[in-house]
Design a protein around this motif. Structure first.
Motif, short mmCIF file in Angstrom:
data_model
loop_
_atom_site.label_atom_id
_atom_site.label_comp_id
_atom_site.label_asym_id
_atom_site.label_seq_id
_atom_site.Cartn_x
_atom_site.Cartn_y
_atom_site.Cartn_z
N THR A 43 -5.07 9.97 15.06
CA THR A 43 -6.19 10.55 15.88
C THR A 43 -5.87 11.98 16.13
O THR A 43 -4.89 12.20 16.53
CB THR A 43 -6.42 9.86 17.26
OG1 THR A 43 -6.51 8.32 16.97
CG2 THR A 43 -7.65 10.18 17.89
N LEU A 44 -6.82 12.98 15.72
CA LEU A 44 -6.76 14.23 16.05
C LEU A 44 -6.86 14.41 17.54
O LEU A 44 -8.02 13.94 18.00
CB LEU A 44 -7.75 15.16 15.21
CG LEU A 44 -7.59 16.72 15.48
CD1 LEU A 44 -6.39 17.23 15.16
CD2 LEU A 44 -8.90 17.10 14.74
N ILE A 45 -5.81 15.03 18.05
CA ILE A 45 -5.90 15.44 19.44
C ILE A 45 -6.16 16.67 19.66
O ILE A 45 -5.31 17.61 19.45
CB ILE A 45 -5.03 14.69 20.14
CG1 ILE A 45 -4.95 13.35 20.11
CG2 ILE A 45 -4.76 15.14 21.88
CD1 ILE A 45 -3.56 12.34 20.71
N GLU A 46 -6.97 16.82 20.77
CA GLU A 46 -7.25 18.53 21.44
C GLU A 46 -6.69 18.49 22.76
O GLU A 46 -7.21 17.45 23.37
CB GLU A 46 -8.64 18.88 21.17
CG GLU A 46 -8.94 20.25 21.85
CD GLU A 46 -10.46 20.47 21.78
OE1 GLU A 46 -11.22 19.42 21.57
OE2 GLU A 46 -10.68 21.83 21.88
N HIS A 59 -1.31 17.24 15.43
CA HIS A 59 -1.48 16.55 14.35
C HIS A 59 -1.78 14.98 14.38
O HIS A 59 -0.76 14.23 15.27
CB HIS A 59 -0.10 16.68 13.46
CG HIS A 59 -0.42 16.59 12.05
ND1 HIS A 59 -0.65 15.19 11.42
CD2 HIS A 59 -0.07 17.44 10.96
CE1 HIS A 59 -0.48 15.48 10.07
NE2 HIS A 59 -0.40 16.71 9.79
N PRO A 60 -2.76 14.71 13.68
CA PRO A 60 -3.19 13.29 13.66
C PRO A 60 -1.98 12.14 13.39
O PRO A 60 -1.95 11.05 13.90
CB PRO A 60 -4.23 13.13 12.86
CG PRO A 60 -4.40 14.19 12.04
CD PRO A 60 -3.78 15.53 12.91
N PHE A 115 -4.53 21.98 18.82
CA PHE A 115 -4.87 20.63 18.40
C PHE A 115 -3.38 20.15 17.73
O PHE A 115 -2.72 20.91 17.55
CB PHE A 115 -5.53 20.77 16.99
CG PHE A 115 -7.13 21.19 17.49
CD1 PHE A 115 -8.06 19.88 17.62
CD2 PHE A 115 -7.66 22.27 17.79
CE1 PHE A 115 -9.42 20.15 17.96
CE2 PHE A 115 -8.97 22.51 17.86
CZ PHE A 115 -9.83 21.35 18.30
N HIS A 155 -14.11 12.55 15.12
CA HIS A 155 -13.21 13.69 14.62
C HIS A 155 -11.92 13.76 15.47
O HIS A 155 -11.04 14.17 14.92
CB HIS A 155 -14.10 14.69 14.47
CG HIS A 155 -13.40 16.01 13.77
ND1 HIS A 155 -12.78 17.00 14.52
CD2 HIS A 155 -13.16 16.46 12.57
CE1 HIS A 155 -12.23 17.83 13.76
NE2 HIS A 155 -12.37 17.43 12.40
N HIS A 156 -12.28 14.05 16.90
CA HIS A 156 -10.95 14.28 17.70
C HIS A 156 -11.41 13.79 19.34
O HIS A 156 -12.61 13.71 19.59
CB HIS A 156 -10.41 15.46 17.71
CG HIS A 156 -11.32 16.76 18.29
ND1 HIS A 156 -12.31 17.35 17.63
CD2 HIS A 156 -11.65 17.10 19.49
CE1 HIS A 156 -13.08 18.31 18.01
NE2 HIS A 156 -12.55 18.02 19.58
N LEU A 157 -10.43 13.53 19.72
CA LEU A 157 -10.47 13.26 21.17
C LEU A 157 -9.57 14.66 21.79
O LEU A 157 -8.90 14.93 21.35
CB LEU A 157 -9.61 12.05 21.71
CG LEU A 157 -9.92 10.70 21.12
CD1 LEU A 157 -8.84 9.95 21.62
CD2 LEU A 157 -11.40 10.45 21.79
N CYS A 158 -10.49 14.74 23.26
CA CYS A 158 -9.82 16.00 23.98
C CYS A 158 -9.42 15.53 25.06
O CYS A 158 -10.23 15.08 25.87
CB CYS A 158 -11.12 16.93 24.15
SG CYS A 158 -10.38 18.53 24.87
N VAL A 166 -15.24 13.44 23.43
CA VAL A 166 -15.23 12.82 22.12
C VAL A 166 -16.09 13.49 21.12
O VAL A 166 -16.97 13.90 21.27
CB VAL A 166 -15.51 11.22 22.25
CG1 VAL A 166 -15.39 10.70 20.83
CG2 VAL A 166 -14.52 10.74 23.34
#
Ligand code: CO
Length: 134
Positions: free
Chosen positions: A127-130, A120-121, A118, A78-81, A8
């Motif tokens: 949510t931005l996803i990596e 698109h949220p 990445f 900011h993002h989840l990976c 995270v």
């Protein structure tokens, strides 16, 4: 298709203060700061038993984190990976399903020297996803 939660990421306005808080207040295992010029960020990793927290701060004038911190001055998630086995197969499946991949759509080398993309949220509940190939 998606596997483990790799990390995270939390954008922070003051990396030293955030790292000290995770180390001293939360008692986390906190790394030294690592500059990642290709991504415009300086990163500190917090190792947890089941995943990692990435504290992100802007590096350079073009950092993608500046805009986020302008909207979220005290920082925020900011993002989840998520981990995937095959990032190109994952991308092709997502694009076929209508998801948007940021940038030129080709994987870049991420914070852990592995290929990342990445998403698109707006396609994933804000949510931005990596995705990281492991
Ligand atoms: Co990340």
């Amino acid at each position: 298709m998606i596997g483990r939660l790799n990390h995270v990421a939390i954008a922070v306005p003051d990396l030293a203060a955030a790292a000290a808080q995770y180390r001293n207040v939360l008692g986390g295992r906190v790394s030294e700061p690592l500059d990642q010029p290709a991504h415009g960020v300086t990163v500190v990793f917090v190792e947890l038993p089941n995943t990692k927290i990435e504290l992100l701060s802007p590096l350079g004038a073009d950092s993608p984190i500046h805009g986020f911190l302008a909207r979220n001055p005290s920082g925020g998630m900011h993002h989840l990976c998520y981990e995937v086995d095959d990032i190109l197969a994952a991308r092709d499946r997502l694009v076929a399903g209508g998801a948007r991949v940021l940038g030129d759509g080709e994987p870049k080398t991420g914070a852990h020297d592995k290929p990342v993309l990445f998403l698109h949220p707006k396609d994933f509940s804000g949510t931005l996803i990596e995705l990281e190939q492991v």
